[in-house]
Design a protein around this motif. Structure first.
Motif, PDB file in Angstrom:
ATOM      1  N   MET A 161       0.844  -1.185   0.000  1.00 50.08           N
ATOM      2  CA  MET A 161       0.000   0.000   0.000  1.00 50.08           C
ATOM      3  C   MET A 161       0.888   1.248   0.000  1.00 50.08           C
ATOM      4  N   ALA A 162       0.603   2.193  -0.898  1.00 57.22           N
ATOM      5  CA  ALA A 162       1.373   3.430  -0.986  1.00 57.22           C
ATOM      6  C   ALA A 162       0.939   4.375   0.126  1.00 57.22           C
ATOM      7  N   VAL A 163       1.817   4.565   1.114  1.00 57.73           N
ATOM      8  CA  VAL A 163       1.492   5.403   2.270  1.00 57.73           C
ATOM      9  C   VAL A 163       2.552   6.487   2.466  1.00 57.73           C
ATOM     10  N   ALA A 164       2.992   7.070   1.367  1.00 56.88           N
ATOM     11  CA  ALA A 164       4.011   8.112   1.444  1.00 56.88           C
ATOM     12  C   ALA A 164       3.523   9.249   2.335  1.00 56.88           C
ATOM     13  N   GLY A 165       4.387   9.714   3.213  1.00 58.69           N
ATOM     14  CA  GLY A 165       4.051  10.805   4.113  1.00 58.69           C
ATOM     15  C   GLY A 165       3.544  10.343   5.469  1.00 58.69           C
ATOM     16  N   PHE A 166       3.249   9.053   5.625  1.00 64.20           N
ATOM     17  CA  PHE A 166       2.790   8.514   6.903  1.00 64.20           C
ATOM     18  C   PHE A 166       3.947   7.815   7.604  1.00 64.20           C
ATOM     19  N   GLY A 167       4.087   8.077   8.892  1.00 65.15           N
ATOM     20  CA  GLY A 167       5.072   7.379   9.702  1.00 65.15           C
ATOM     21  C   GLY A 167       4.453   6.136  10.326  1.00 65.15           C
ATOM     22  N   GLU A 168       5.308   5.287  10.875  1.00 56.55           N
ATOM     23  CA  GLU A 168       4.825   4.055  11.513  1.00 56.55           C
ATOM     24  C   GLU A 168       3.823   4.349  12.628  1.00 56.55           C
ATOM     25  N   ASP A 169       4.043   5.440  13.350  1.00 56.52           N
ATOM     26  CA  ASP A 169       3.154   5.779  14.467  1.00 56.52           C
ATOM     27  C   ASP A 169       1.809   6.338  13.993  1.00 56.52           C
ATOM     28  N   GLU A 170       1.665   6.643  12.704  1.00 57.52           N
ATOM     29  CA  GLU A 170       0.406   7.158  12.166  1.00 57.52           C
ATOM     30  C   GLU A 170      -0.410   6.080  11.453  1.00 57.52           C
ATOM     31  N   LEU A 171       0.099   4.852  11.433  1.00 60.09           N
ATOM     32  CA  LEU A 171      -0.587   3.742  10.774  1.00 60.09           C
ATOM     33  C   LEU A 171      -1.023   2.710  11.800  1.00 60.09           C
ATOM     34  N   GLU A 172      -2.181   2.111  11.572  1.00 62.74           N
ATOM     35  CA  GLU A 172      -2.700   1.075  12.460  1.00 62.74           C
ATOM     36  C   GLU A 172      -3.236  -0.066  11.614  1.00 62.74           C
ATOM     37  N   ILE A 173      -2.803  -1.298  11.955  1.00 59.88           N
ATOM     38  CA  ILE A 173      -3.246  -2.497  11.247  1.00 59.88           C
ATOM     39  C   ILE A 173      -3.939  -3.395  12.258  1.00 59.88           C
ATOM     40  N   GLU A 174      -5.148  -3.859  11.911  1.00 59.88           N
ATOM     41  CA  GLU A 174      -5.925  -4.678  12.847  1.00 59.88           C
ATOM     42  C   GLU A 174      -6.695  -5.740  12.067  1.00 59.88           C
ATOM     43  N   THR A 175      -6.788  -6.945  12.647  1.00 59.26           N
ATOM     44  CA  THR A 175      -7.655  -7.978  12.074  1.00 59.26           C
ATOM     45  C   THR A 175      -8.727  -8.318  13.096  1.00 59.26           C
ATOM     46  N   ARG A 176      -9.943  -8.454  12.598  1.00 61.52           N
ATOM     47  CA  ARG A 176     -11.070  -8.816  13.460  1.00 61.52           C
ATOM     48  C   ARG A 176     -12.109  -9.513  12.587  1.00 61.52           C
ATOM     49  N   GLU A 177     -12.489 -10.729  12.991  1.00 59.67           N
ATOM     50  CA  GLU A 177     -13.515 -11.497  12.296  1.00 59.67           C
ATOM     51  C   GLU A 177     -13.246 -11.581  10.795  1.00 59.67           C
ATOM     52  N   ASN A 178     -12.042 -11.990  10.417  1.00 65.56           N
ATOM     53  CA  ASN A 178     -11.617 -12.172   9.027  1.00 65.56           C
ATOM     54  C   ASN A 178     -11.643 -10.888   8.197  1.00 65.56           C
ATOM     55  N   VAL A 179     -11.542  -9.752   8.851  1.00 64.77           N
ATOM     56  CA  VAL A 179     -11.432  -8.472   8.137  1.00 64.77           C
ATOM     57  C   VAL A 179     -10.143  -7.792   8.576  1.00 64.77           C
ATOM     58  N   LEU A 180      -9.302  -7.481   7.596  1.00 69.42           N
ATOM     59  CA  LEU A 180      -8.070  -6.736   7.841  1.00 69.42           C
ATOM     60  C   LEU A 180      -8.383  -5.264   7.613  1.00 69.42           C
ATOM     61  N   THR A 181      -8.092  -4.432   8.616  1.00 68.76           N
ATOM     62  CA  THR A 181      -8.338  -3.000   8.513  1.00 68.76           C
ATOM     63  C   THR A 181      -7.012  -2.269   8.632  1.00 68.76           C
TER      64      THR A 181
ATOM     65  N   PHE B  44     -10.008  -5.172   4.018  1.00 67.07           N
ATOM     66  CA  PHE B  44      -9.800  -6.322   3.155  1.00 67.07           C
ATOM     67  C   PHE B  44     -10.467  -7.524   3.814  1.00 67.07           C
ATOM     68  N   GLN B  45     -11.318  -8.215   3.082  1.00 69.40           N
ATOM     69  CA  GLN B  45     -11.964  -9.426   3.591  1.00 69.40           C
ATOM     70  C   GLN B  45     -10.988 -10.580   3.427  1.00 69.40           C
ATOM     71  N   LEU B  46     -10.657 -11.260   4.523  1.00 70.76           N
ATOM     72  CA  LEU B  46      -9.717 -12.375   4.495  1.00 70.76           C
ATOM     73  C   LEU B  46     -10.479 -13.694   4.450  1.00 70.76           C
ATOM     74  N   ALA B  47      -9.947 -14.645   3.696  1.00 69.40           N
ATOM     75  CA  ALA B  47     -10.533 -15.980   3.651  1.00 69.40           C
ATOM     76  C   ALA B  47     -10.241 -16.698   4.962  1.00 69.40           C
ATOM     77  N   ASP B  48     -10.945 -17.792   5.186  1.00 68.89           N
ATOM     78  CA  ASP B  48     -10.690 -18.592   6.378  1.00 68.89           C
ATOM     79  C   ASP B  48      -9.231 -19.045   6.385  1.00 68.89           C
ATOM     80  N   TYR B  49      -8.642 -19.070   7.550  1.00 70.64           N
ATOM     81  CA  TYR B  49      -7.280 -19.545   7.813  1.00 70.64           C
ATOM     82  C   TYR B  49      -6.188 -18.621   7.269  1.00 70.64           C
ATOM     83  N   VAL B  50      -6.539 -17.428   6.789  1.00 67.41           N
ATOM     84  CA  VAL B  50      -5.519 -16.466   6.359  1.00 67.41           C
ATOM     85  C   VAL B  50      -5.172 -15.587   7.543  1.00 67.41           C
TER      86      VAL B  50
END
Length: 159
Positions: free
Chosen positions: A54-74, A102-108
């Motif tokens: 994902m192209a996230v130019a201008g964002f630092g690590e502290d400004e990004l958040e990655i989370e998975t919940r119920e087979n959905v990656l946000t 992003f909708q994740l398949a089972d076991y991903v």
């Protein structure tokens, strides 16, 4: 482009355990309405390994958040507010907040994430449990001997 709305209520009356599939199909419509920011690629690295870049130019690590919940990656980008106001003659770099699903398949499962040269790389892997992997079943005769095959005769043993 024509959109079609589906009514899954008959499905709920006649089958058990497929409510998650119907919910996923309804969420796909919502996720396709997202704007194109930020742009991304989805790569197949190996049979069960994937990468979202994902192209996230201008964002630092502290400004990004990655989370998975119920087979959905946000993936969320929250830009910190600047105290100083800038006067742009031209602003071509989008520095706005975003949220992409992003909708994740089972076991991903997400196995890691890195930022390299303004690209956020999210590594994913499909881990299929042994219990549902295909397996070969030996065919035996009435004396518990395995019938002739490529590897010859073998005696079946009770597990």
């Amino acid at each position: 482009m024509r959109t079609i709305d589906f009514d899954f209520s008959p499905l709920y009356r006649s089958v058990i355990g497929f409510d998650r599939v119907a919910h996923m199909l309804q969420n796909i419509k919502a996720s396709t309405n997202q704007n194109g920011y930020p742009p991304y690629n989805i790569e197949l690295l190996e049979e069960n390994q994937y990468r979202i870049s994902m192209a996230v130019a201008g964002f630092g690590e502290d400004e990004l958040e990655i989370e998975t919940r119920e087979n959905v990656l946000t993936v969320q980008g929250k830009k910190a507010r600047e105290d100083t106001e800038r006067q742009y003659l031209y602003q071509g770099i989008a520095e706005r907040n975003f949220e992409r699903h992003f909708q994740l398949a089972d076991y991903v499962k997400v196995t890691g994430a890195t930022i390299i040269n303004g690209l956020l790389h999210i590594e994913l892997e499909r881990e299929i449990p042994e219990a549902i992997k295909p397996r070969k079943i030996a065919i035996g005769d009435s004396n518990n001997n395995v019938l002739e095959g490529k590897k010859g005769k073998k005696k079946l043993t009770a597990a």
